[in-house]
Design a protein around this motif. Structure first.
Motif, PDB file in Angstrom:
ATOM      1  N   THR A  71      -4.365   3.205  -4.253  1.00  0.00           N
ATOM      2  CA  THR A  71      -3.784   2.174  -5.109  1.00  0.00           C
ATOM      3  C   THR A  71      -2.304   2.420  -5.326  1.00  0.00           C
ATOM      4  O   THR A  71      -1.484   1.493  -5.251  1.00  0.00           O
ATOM      5  N   TYR A  74      -0.434   1.751  -2.063  1.00  0.00           N
ATOM      6  CA  TYR A  74      -0.353   0.307  -1.834  1.00  0.00           C
ATOM      7  C   TYR A  74       0.685  -0.328  -2.746  1.00  0.00           C
ATOM      8  O   TYR A  74       1.453  -1.190  -2.331  1.00  0.00           O
ATOM      9  N   TRP A  75       0.724   0.103  -4.011  1.00  0.00           N
ATOM     10  CA  TRP A  75       1.682  -0.461  -4.950  1.00  0.00           C
ATOM     11  C   TRP A  75       3.118  -0.096  -4.562  1.00  0.00           C
ATOM     12  O   TRP A  75       4.024  -0.915  -4.684  1.00  0.00           O
ATOM     13  N   ILE A  77       4.261   0.423  -1.561  1.00  0.00           N
ATOM     14  CA  ILE A  77       4.634  -0.330  -0.357  1.00  0.00           C
ATOM     15  C   ILE A  77       4.720  -1.829  -0.617  1.00  0.00           C
ATOM     16  O   ILE A  77       5.705  -2.468  -0.244  1.00  0.00           O
ATOM     17  N   ARG A  78       3.718  -2.400  -1.274  1.00  0.00           N
ATOM     18  CA  ARG A  78       3.621  -3.853  -1.403  1.00  0.00           C
ATOM     19  C   ARG A  78       4.066  -4.408  -2.763  1.00  0.00           C
ATOM     20  O   ARG A  78       4.259  -5.605  -2.888  1.00  0.00           O
ATOM     21  N   ARG A  79       4.126  -3.576  -3.791  1.00  0.00           N
ATOM     22  CA  ARG A  79       4.446  -4.002  -5.163  1.00  0.00           C
ATOM     23  C   ARG A  79       3.432  -5.005  -5.710  1.00  0.00           C
ATOM     24  O   ARG A  79       3.764  -5.884  -6.483  1.00  0.00           O
ATOM     25  N   HIS A  80       2.181  -4.876  -5.283  1.00  0.00           N
ATOM     26  CA  HIS A  80       1.074  -5.675  -5.794  1.00  0.00           C
ATOM     27  C   HIS A  80      -0.083  -4.740  -6.108  1.00  0.00           C
ATOM     28  O   HIS A  80      -0.168  -3.634  -5.589  1.00  0.00           O
ATOM     29  N   TRP A  81      -0.990  -5.213  -6.956  1.00  0.00           N
ATOM     30  CA  TRP A  81      -2.177  -4.432  -7.289  1.00  0.00           C
ATOM     31  C   TRP A  81      -3.101  -4.352  -6.081  1.00  0.00           C
ATOM     32  O   TRP A  81      -3.325  -5.339  -5.391  1.00  0.00           O
ATOM     33  N   PHE A  82      -3.650  -3.190  -5.837  1.00  0.00           N
ATOM     34  CA  PHE A  82      -4.567  -2.956  -4.726  1.00  0.00           C
ATOM     35  C   PHE A  82      -5.874  -3.712  -4.982  1.00  0.00           C
ATOM     36  O   PHE A  82      -6.518  -3.505  -6.004  1.00  0.00           O
TER      37      PHE A  82
END
Length: 108
Positions: A71, A74-75, A77-82
């Motif tokens: 998580t 992922y956050w 890299i993407r700046r969104h919740w996993f």
């Protein structure tokens, strides 16, 4: 349904071929559970309520920590919740709980 059977057979073959790695992973989960449980012994009393709280926290903390690793990556890299955080927590919890039940049955 055919896809699910193929996936099940493929995953079964992968587990059989990597059994030693799977055993190391389960041993790590049990060792981490024991470490957290021993760490919490100083915090909670030795009574029934203290043992219940200690066992509950030890059982729940490891899956959440394991789920936080992908998580967090992922956050970053993407700046969104996993999206699959709870699924990972459930899978790790089921593996850990199953290993603890088997270990407890073997000891008792």
């Amino acid at each position: 349904m055919l896809k699910q059977i193929i996936v099940l057979v493929t995953l079964s073959v992968a587990i059989v071929l990597s059994m030693s790695y799977a055993q190391h992973g389960v041993q790590w989960l049990i060792g981490a559970h024991d470490w957290v449980s021993k760490l919490l012994t100083d915090v909670f009393s030795g009574g029934q309520a203290g043992n219940l709280a200690r066992g509950l926290i030890a059982l729940l903390s490891i899956p959440f920590l394991v789920g936080l690793v992908p998580t967090t990556a992922y956050w970053v890299i993407r700046r969104h919740w996993f999206p699959y955080f709870m699924e990972i927590v459930w899978v790790v919890w089921l593996i850990q709980a199953g290993a603890l039940v088997v270990l407890y049955k073997a000891v008792a």
